[in-house]
Enzyme design. Sequence first.
Site, PDB file in Angstrom:
ATOM      1  CG  HIS A 130      -1.852   1.135   1.312  1.00 56.61           C
ATOM      2  ND1 HIS A 130      -3.200   1.017   1.086  1.00 56.61           N
ATOM      3  CD2 HIS A 130      -1.641   2.433   1.623  1.00 56.61           C
ATOM      4  CE1 HIS A 130      -3.783   2.193   1.253  1.00 56.61           C
ATOM      5  NE2 HIS A 130      -2.844   3.082   1.579  1.00 56.61           N
ATOM      6  CD  GLU A 131       1.582   3.455   3.625  1.00 58.92           C
ATOM      7  OE1 GLU A 131       1.729   4.588   3.124  1.00 58.92           O
ATOM      8  OE2 GLU A 131       0.517   3.106   4.179  1.00 58.92           O
TER       9      GLU A 131
END
Length: 165
Positions: A130-131
């Site tokens: 996600h990051e």
Amino acid sequence: MAIFPIRTFGDPVLRLRTTRVEVFDGALRRLVEDMIETMYDAPGVGLAAPQIGVSKRVCVFDAGEGPRVLVNPEIVDVSGMWSFDEGCLSVPGYYWTIERPAFARAVGQDLDGAPVEYAGEELLGRVLQHEIDHLNGMLLIQRLDRPTRKAALRDLRNPAGGSAE
């Protein structure tokens, strides 16, 4: 340390691929400290630099073992699949069932520029993916299937429309 406002859907910085960090100095350490403080205040389990308006390849996360930092990260291995209701600090109040690899391995650098690697299944694997998506200019909604994405975009552009499921 400072707590920064989190940039949300529609902010152009969230759509840009970030630039590599070349200088590992006190300014980078302060940025990371501020990002960790902002992440915990939100509250969230991860935060990428673009989410506070900084277009650099830096992210912080805490998947249950304390705060961690990755500078110039890349995903180098994934396996399996796992569906999970995922949200994002840059799309507050919305959660969607997202299918991602269950395991992810990321390599990058620490605050001194030394090589570092993080790998994990489920939550840690998802947070890494996600990051790093953020660092590549990708928001969570881009992971949705076409009909769900269209509905989400309609809701996000019309906040009175409510939350997507």
